[in-house]
Design a protein around this motif. Structure first.
Motif, PDB file in Angstrom:
ATOM      1  N   GLY A  66       0.816  -1.212   0.000  1.00  0.00           N
ATOM      2  CA  GLY A  66       0.000   0.000   0.000  1.00  0.00           C
ATOM      3  C   GLY A  66       0.848   1.260   0.000  1.00  0.00           C
ATOM      4  N   MET A  67       0.423   2.246  -0.812  1.00  0.00           N
ATOM      5  CA  MET A  67       1.222   3.466  -0.974  1.00  0.00           C
ATOM      6  C   MET A  67       0.440   4.739  -0.761  1.00  0.00           C
ATOM      7  N   GLU A  68      -0.779   4.633  -0.234  1.00  0.00           N
ATOM      8  CA  GLU A  68      -1.613   5.840  -0.155  1.00  0.00           C
ATOM      9  C   GLU A  68      -2.479   5.774   1.102  1.00  0.00           C
ATOM     10  N   GLY A  69      -2.502   6.859   1.857  1.00  0.00           N
ATOM     11  CA  GLY A  69      -3.338   6.852   3.051  1.00  0.00           C
ATOM     12  C   GLY A  69      -3.683   8.263   3.501  1.00  0.00           C
ATOM     13  N   ALA A  70      -4.656   8.304   4.412  1.00  0.00           N
ATOM     14  CA  ALA A  70      -5.037   9.567   5.044  1.00  0.00           C
ATOM     15  C   ALA A  70      -5.298   9.280   6.508  1.00  0.00           C
ATOM     16  N   GLY A  71      -5.127  10.284   7.343  1.00  0.00           N
ATOM     17  CA  GLY A  71      -5.358  10.080   8.761  1.00  0.00           C
ATOM     18  C   GLY A  71      -4.830  11.242   9.575  1.00  0.00           C
ATOM     19  N   MET A  72      -4.419  10.913  10.811  1.00  0.00           N
ATOM     20  CA  MET A  72      -3.996  11.968  11.725  1.00  0.00           C
ATOM     21  C   MET A  72      -2.582  11.701  12.223  1.00  0.00           C
ATOM     22  N   VAL A  73      -1.833  12.777  12.375  1.00  0.00           N
ATOM     23  CA  VAL A  73      -0.472  12.643  12.906  1.00  0.00           C
ATOM     24  C   VAL A  73      -0.577  12.413  14.414  1.00  0.00           C
ATOM     25  N   GLU A  74      -0.002  11.283  14.853  1.00  0.00           N
ATOM     26  CA  GLU A  74      -0.120  10.923  16.267  1.00  0.00           C
ATOM     27  C   GLU A  74       1.160  11.265  17.039  1.00  0.00           C
ATOM     28  N   ALA A  75       2.269  11.264  16.360  1.00  0.00           N
ATOM     29  CA  ALA A  75       3.546  11.596  17.012  1.00  0.00           C
ATOM     30  C   ALA A  75       4.522  12.032  15.929  1.00  0.00           C
ATOM     31  N   VAL A  76       5.482  12.829  16.311  1.00  0.00           N
ATOM     32  CA  VAL A  76       6.521  13.225  15.342  1.00  0.00           C
ATOM     33  C   VAL A  76       7.896  13.023  15.960  1.00  0.00           C
ATOM     34  N   ALA A  92       0.756   9.942  -0.880  1.00  0.00           N
ATOM     35  CA  ALA A  92       0.865   8.878  -1.876  1.00  0.00           C
ATOM     36  C   ALA A  92       2.343   8.804  -2.193  1.00  0.00           C
ATOM     37  N   ALA A  93       3.017   7.833  -1.616  1.00  0.00           N
ATOM     38  CA  ALA A  93       4.475   7.799  -1.750  1.00  0.00           C
ATOM     39  C   ALA A  93       5.027   6.458  -1.308  1.00  0.00           C
ATOM     40  N   ALA A  98       1.118   1.183   3.606  1.00  0.00           N
ATOM     41  CA  ALA A  98      -0.124   1.913   3.912  1.00  0.00           C
ATOM     42  C   ALA A  98      -1.263   1.014   4.404  1.00  0.00           C
ATOM     43  N   TYR A  99      -1.224  -0.292   4.087  1.00  0.00           N
ATOM     44  CA  TYR A  99      -2.347  -1.173   4.478  1.00  0.00           C
ATOM     45  C   TYR A  99      -2.228  -1.516   5.972  1.00  0.00           C
ATOM     46  N   ALA A 100      -2.280  -0.505   6.820  1.00  0.00           N
ATOM     47  CA  ALA A 100      -2.076  -0.714   8.250  1.00  0.00           C
ATOM     48  C   ALA A 100      -2.877   0.314   9.031  1.00  0.00           C
ATOM     49  N   GLU A 101      -3.193  -0.028  10.275  1.00  0.00           N
ATOM     50  CA  GLU A 101      -3.903   0.945  11.118  1.00  0.00           C
ATOM     51  C   GLU A 101      -3.020   2.170  11.366  1.00  0.00           C
ATOM     52  N   LYS A 102      -1.716   1.915  11.521  1.00  0.00           N
ATOM     53  CA  LYS A 102      -0.769   3.015  11.763  1.00  0.00           C
ATOM     54  C   LYS A 102       0.524   2.717  11.025  1.00  0.00           C
ATOM     55  N   ARG A 103       1.268   3.772  10.727  1.00  0.00           N
ATOM     56  CA  ARG A 103       2.595   3.555  10.160  1.00  0.00           C
ATOM     57  C   ARG A 103       3.486   4.754  10.450  1.00  0.00           C
ATOM     58  N   VAL A 104       4.766   4.518  10.384  1.00  0.00           N
ATOM     59  CA  VAL A 104       5.728   5.605  10.453  1.00  0.00           C
ATOM     60  C   VAL A 104       6.068   5.993   9.015  1.00  0.00           C
ATOM     61  N   MET A 105       6.071   7.292   8.748  1.00  0.00           N
ATOM     62  CA  MET A 105       6.273   7.775   7.383  1.00  0.00           C
ATOM     63  C   MET A 105       7.213   8.984   7.413  1.00  0.00           C
ATOM     64  N   ALA A 106       7.990   9.158   6.369  1.00  0.00           N
ATOM     65  CA  ALA A 106       8.816  10.368   6.269  1.00  0.00           C
ATOM     66  C   ALA A 106       7.879  11.576   6.260  1.00  0.00           C
ATOM     67  N   ALA A 107       8.115  12.518   7.155  1.00  0.00           N
ATOM     68  CA  ALA A 107       7.197  13.656   7.293  1.00  0.00           C
ATOM     69  C   ALA A 107       7.157  14.507   6.023  1.00  0.00           C
ATOM     70  N   ASP A 108       8.239  14.514   5.253  1.00  0.00           N
ATOM     71  CA  ASP A 108       8.248  15.376   4.067  1.00  0.00           C
ATOM     72  C   ASP A 108       7.436  14.792   2.913  1.00  0.00           C
ATOM     73  N   ARG A 109       6.848  13.616   3.114  1.00  0.00           N
ATOM     74  CA  ARG A 109       5.941  13.033   2.107  1.00  0.00           C
ATOM     75  C   ARG A 109       4.477  13.331   2.443  1.00  0.00           C
ATOM     76  N   LEU A 110       4.233  13.916   3.624  1.00  0.00           N
ATOM     77  CA  LEU A 110       2.850  14.158   4.080  1.00  0.00           C
ATOM     78  C   LEU A 110       2.398  15.555   3.679  1.00  0.00           C
ATOM     79  N   LEU A 127      -3.045   9.468  -4.825  1.00  0.00           N
ATOM     80  CA  LEU A 127      -2.197   8.805  -5.820  1.00  0.00           C
ATOM     81  C   LEU A 127      -2.767   8.979  -7.230  1.00  0.00           C
ATOM     82  N   LYS A 128      -4.063   8.761  -7.367  1.00  0.00           N
ATOM     83  CA  LYS A 128      -4.671   8.834  -8.699  1.00  0.00           C
ATOM     84  C   LYS A 128      -4.777  10.288  -9.176  1.00  0.00           C
TER      85      LYS A 128
END
Ligand code: NAP
Length: 328
Positions: A66-76, A92-93, A98-110, A127-128
């Motif tokens: 999974g490469m695309e998601g939306a949600g809320m920032v919980e911690a930085v 989308a990066a 992305a197919y997860a309840e939560k994930r760690v992501m590079a902040a500069d992709r958000l 993504l689309k």
């Protein structure tokens, strides 16, 4: 701070939809430059199928796809200034995950999601929609009066491309596999929605364009459509091959292009979004056309994330129109 485990769809081997497993996975904590995102919606894309099937090899298995998601920032993590805790974001990066309840992501992709756009729509469009943006604005800057051909015009990228191109004053011809999909495409700015099954869409396009052909073909279908795409091009036309829902395009004999001095490109979204300023500008332009109502994001189906396998089967079997969103 964050729970160290969450539920996700993971693959341990590549293969059919049955390799998608709903299981507990470690989440980790955000390091420098990273953010922990609590997903409320996850986008389904054809690239997820390429990752699952092995067409696009992943660096390591097991992997959450999974490469695309939306949600809320919980911690930085340290040094993050692009987003803040509590902010609604989408992305989308790469990398997959992305197919997860939560994930760690590079902040500069958000990117921050405007209030007028809900989370499900955000996960359906990043993504689309950014793909439609670069295809129409950068790969080939489509101009009013031009004619384009969009294969799979009722698909996720397809419906956005048709509406956006129509808004730019471009004449849009689309191909689809059924009359129901043709209706969807027409309702989203496709001037002529043609069935591939008739076999004669190239002839129809010749008639529509009075023998000239189309200025650009946006081809996400790949193997099955490539020859038809070349056939439908106008002299000096531009074939943009951006996907392979029907299978990979076999090696191309370069000389084929000389019959029309055609240009051929094979672009990838993530190259266009590499610089953060480009990513922010592309997302901003997408949010703008959606906010204005110029482009409507059709979330034709939502499913629990745990049922991702069924969503994959539907996408592969060509049963979907528009976007599908997975809900964690
Ligand atoms: N390069 C990039 O930057 C980029 C970014 C995003 C997406 N893409 C590509 O864009 C394409 C569309 O992606 P999407 O997520 O929006 O998917 P989609 O268009 O919603 O789904 C794929 C569609 O392709 C058509 N298709 C034709 N032959 C097919 C076949 N043999 N098997 C399955 N589908 C077939 C189907 O529409 P009909 O039933 O009407 O034929 C199907 O609904 C994909 O190829 C994807 O990889 C590329």
């Amino acid at each position: 701070m964050c729970s160290m485990m969450c539920r996700a769809v993971r693959i341990h081997e590549t293969g059919g939809a049955e390799v998608l497993k709903w299981e507990e996975v470690p989440v980790g904590e955000p390091g420098p430059g990273e953010a922990l995102v609590h997903h409320t919606a996850v986008g389904l894309n054809y690239i997820d199928i390429y990752h699952r099937s092995g067409l696009y090899p992943l660096q390591a298995l097991p992997a959450v796809i999974g490469m695309e998601g939306a949600g809320m920032v919980e911690a930085v993590g340290e040094g993050v200034d692009e987003v803040a805790i509590g902010e609604r974001v989408a992305y989308a990066a790469p990398p997959v995950g992305a197919y997860a309840e939560k994930r760690v992501m590079a902040a500069d992709r958000l990117v921050a999601v405007p209030e007028s756009i809900d989370d499900v729509s955000a996960a359906a469009m990043m993504l689309k929609g950014m793909t439609a943006q670069y295809l129409l604005r950068r790969t080939h800057a489509a101009k009013a009066g031009e004619t384009i051909l969009v294969h799979a015009a009722a698909g996720g990228v397809g419906l956005i491309l048709c509406q956006w191109a129509n808004h730019l004053g471009v004449r849009v011809i689309g191909t689809v596999s059924s009359e129901a999909k043709a209706e969807q495409a027409r309702a989203h700015g496709c001037d002529h929605a043609l069935l591939y099954e008739d076999g004669g869409y190239a002839k129809e396009i010749e008639a529509i364009t009075e023998g000239r052909g189309v200025d650009v073909v946006y081809d996400g279908v790949g193997r099955d459509s490539f020859a038809g795409s070349l056939e439908c091009l106008a002299m000096l036309g531009h074939l943009v091959s951006f996907g392979q829902a029907s299978g990979a395009v076999p090696p191309v004999e370069l000389g084929l292009l000389s019959a029309k001095s055609a240009t051929l490109t094979r672009p990838v979204l993530f190259h266009y979004t590499e610089a953060r300023e480009d990513l922010v500008a592309m997302a901003g332009e997408l949010f703008h056309v959606v906010g204005q109502g110029v482009v409507k994001i059709e979330v034709a189906a939502t499913r629990p994330l745990a049922e991702a396998a069924q969503a994959h089967l539907d996408l592969e079997a060509r049963r979907t129109v528009g976007s599908t969103v997975l809900i964690p």
